[in-house]
Every structure is written in structure tokens, then in C-alpha cells.
Motif scaffolding. Structure first.
Motif, PDB file in Angstrom:
ATOM      1  N   ASP A 161       0.829  -1.213   0.000  1.00 52.19           N
ATOM      2  CA  ASP A 161       0.000   0.000   0.000  1.00 52.19           C
ATOM      3  C   ASP A 161       0.862   1.260   0.000  1.00 52.19           C
ATOM      4  OD1 ASP A 161       0.838  -0.722   2.587  1.00 52.19           O
ATOM      5  OD2 ASP A 161      -0.794   0.362   3.538  1.00 52.19           O
ATOM      6  N   ARG A 221       2.175   1.960  -3.577  1.00 54.62           N
ATOM      7  CA  ARG A 221       1.148   2.641  -4.372  1.00 54.62           C
ATOM      8  C   ARG A 221       1.084   4.129  -4.020  1.00 54.62           C
ATOM      9  NH1 ARG A 221      -4.140   0.783  -6.938  1.00 54.62           N
ATOM     10  NH2 ARG A 221      -5.269   2.733  -7.289  1.00 54.62           N
ATOM     11  N   GLU A 233       1.598   7.355  -6.435  1.00 51.81           N
ATOM     12  CA  GLU A 233       0.513   8.325  -6.587  1.00 51.81           C
ATOM     13  C   GLU A 233       0.942   9.728  -6.164  1.00 51.81           C
ATOM     14  OE1 GLU A 233      -2.702   6.713  -4.320  1.00 51.81           O
ATOM     15  OE2 GLU A 233      -3.374   5.385  -5.951  1.00 51.81           O
ATOM     16  N   GLU A 284      -0.546  -3.236  -6.529  1.00 53.05           N
ATOM     17  CA  GLU A 284      -1.365  -2.755  -7.631  1.00 53.05           C
ATOM     18  C   GLU A 284      -1.134  -1.261  -7.841  1.00 53.05           C
ATOM     19  OE1 GLU A 284      -5.416  -3.630  -6.788  1.00 53.05           O
ATOM     20  OE2 GLU A 284      -5.187  -5.795  -7.080  1.00 53.05           O
ATOM     21  N   LEU A 285      -1.165  -0.847  -9.115  1.00 54.61           N
ATOM     22  CA  LEU A 285      -1.062   0.560  -9.462  1.00 54.61           C
ATOM     23  C   LEU A 285      -2.173   0.916 -10.432  1.00 54.61           C
ATOM     24  CD1 LEU A 285       2.781   0.918 -10.136  1.00 54.61           C
ATOM     25  CD2 LEU A 285       1.537   1.641  -8.093  1.00 54.61           C
TER      26      LEU A 285
END
Length: 217
Positions: free
Chosen positions: A115, A118, A122, A143-144
């Protein structure tokens, strides 16, 4: 084996082999953070705080430290961070965008948490670069947002040991320390051998960033 200058403080050089070299090297060698740029360190341990100190050396003008331990964030300010974010109290990406307007030029992820990876991506501005140095369990995935990465031309790269050549980089860090430009001693605390368990506890709690055990006198 790395040869260092005769006046190097040998009792302090052990941590240069991994954590300090990794964080500082990621900033100076791999990401090549430049003067006037913005940088965010996700994680305020040895690696992240070494990245903060290296960003100061590089001339970054906005240096943000993100962690959950108040003492580590206070230390980050002592080491040259211009802003700190406690991610238990506010959302890091929102806070970084508020501070910078469009995000940071560079981010460094040293926690090994999916997390946080990511969030570090971001938090980048368009065409920004994120480096991953945090160790995770084998098989860990993250995940992206593909559109965020593609449309904003963001770069994500892995970094091992700061992309460093130790024979060259460790003497450079020693020079910076002795010039007063890289205060790595603020990360360290010495313990006698009989307090080794206390050293481990202090490290786990975030009270001590880099404990060093002394054996004998």
C-alpha cells in the motif's frame, strides 16, 4: 572491504554497509535527485532518513518525510526535512499534493509494504520517479493505477544498495560526514554488549534508528 581515510570514525562505519548506503545512494546515485527538486521519503527508518540527508546534500528544496512514529518525524526535521507527515493522522498523497501542488519529483519507498508503494507512486508529479528499496516477503505483489502511470509518464524502479559502488561511495559519505554535511551520527546510539536486548527493543519501537553494540572497552 572498503578503504577509508585515516581519520574516519571506525566505530560509526558499520551502518554504512547497508541502510545508510542504501538510502543515500538511492537518492544520489539511482534517482539522481537534483538541486531545486522535491523529494518524499516513505518510511523514517535508517534508509528513509539517510535519503532525507542525501536530498539535503543534493540541494532539494522540498523534502518530505512520511512515517507513523512521531520521534522519527521529529528527527527527520533535524536532519533537513522541510515537511513531515504522520500517515496515522493524514493521508500522505493528499498532504503531499497540498504541499507541492502537483506532487513530488522523486519518492523513495523503504517500508516494503504494497500500500505504501502505491502511495509513493501516486504522490509523484507527472514524469516523476519512484524508487523501491524496501524489502518484502517473496511473492509480494502490489497494484497501481495503470492510467495514472501511463498518462502521467511516471517511472517506477527497483534499487539495491543504493546503486552504489561501495569502494567509491562509502568514502564519499565519510567525507560528507566529516564536512558536517551528512549528520549520520544522529541516527546512531551505542549500547554495551550486555544491553543487546534493550537495543533490539528500542529499535523495534522506533526509539533508536540504528543501534550499535560495543563489545569490550
Amino acid at each position: 572491504m572498503v578503504k577509508v581515510r585515516a581519520d574516519a570514525p571506525l566505530e560509526m562505519l558499520g551502518p554504512l554497509g547497508c541502510g545508510i548506503q542504501t538510502g543515500a545512494g538511492a537518492v544520489l546515485n539511482a534517482l539522481k535527485v537534483g538541486a531545486g527538486s522535491s523529494f518524499a521519503a516513505f518510511g523514517g527508518g535508517t534508509v528513509g532518513l539517510s535519503g532525507v540527508m542525501a536530498a539535503v546534500v543534493a540541494g532539494a528544496t522540498t523534502i518530505i518525510a512520511v512515517d507513523v512514529v512521531a520521534e522519527r518525524l521529529e528527527l527527520a526535521m533535524e536532519l533537513g526535512a522541510t515537511h513531515i507527515i504522520n500517515s496515522h493522522e493524514e493521508e500522505p498523497v493528499v498532504a503531499i499534493q497540498r504541499i507541492t501542488g502537483k506532487g513530488v519529483d522523486f519518492s523513495l519507498e523503504s517500508t516494503g509494504r504494497a500500500d505504501v508503494v502505491r502511495a509513493a507512486v501516486e504522490a509523484l508529479r507527472p514524469r516523476g520517479t519512484c524508487g523501491i528499496v524496501g524489502a518484502s516477503k517473496p511473492g509480494t505483489t502490489f497494484e497501481l493505477d495503470m492510467n495514472d502511470v501511463m498518462q502521467n509518464c511516471k517511472v517506477l524502479r527497483g534499487i539495491v544498495e543504493g546503486d552504489s559502488i561501495p569502494d567509491i561511495f562509502i568514502p564519499q559519505l565519510v567525507d560528507l560526514y566529516l564536512q558536517g554535511r551528512f549528520p549520520m551520527d544522529k541516527l546512531m546510539r551505542f549500547y554495551p554488549f550486555e544491553e543487546i536486548n534493550q537495543a533490539a527493543k528500542d529499535s523495534e519501537r522506533g526509539k533508536t534508528i540504528k543501534p550499535i553494540i560495543r563489545i569490550g572497552h
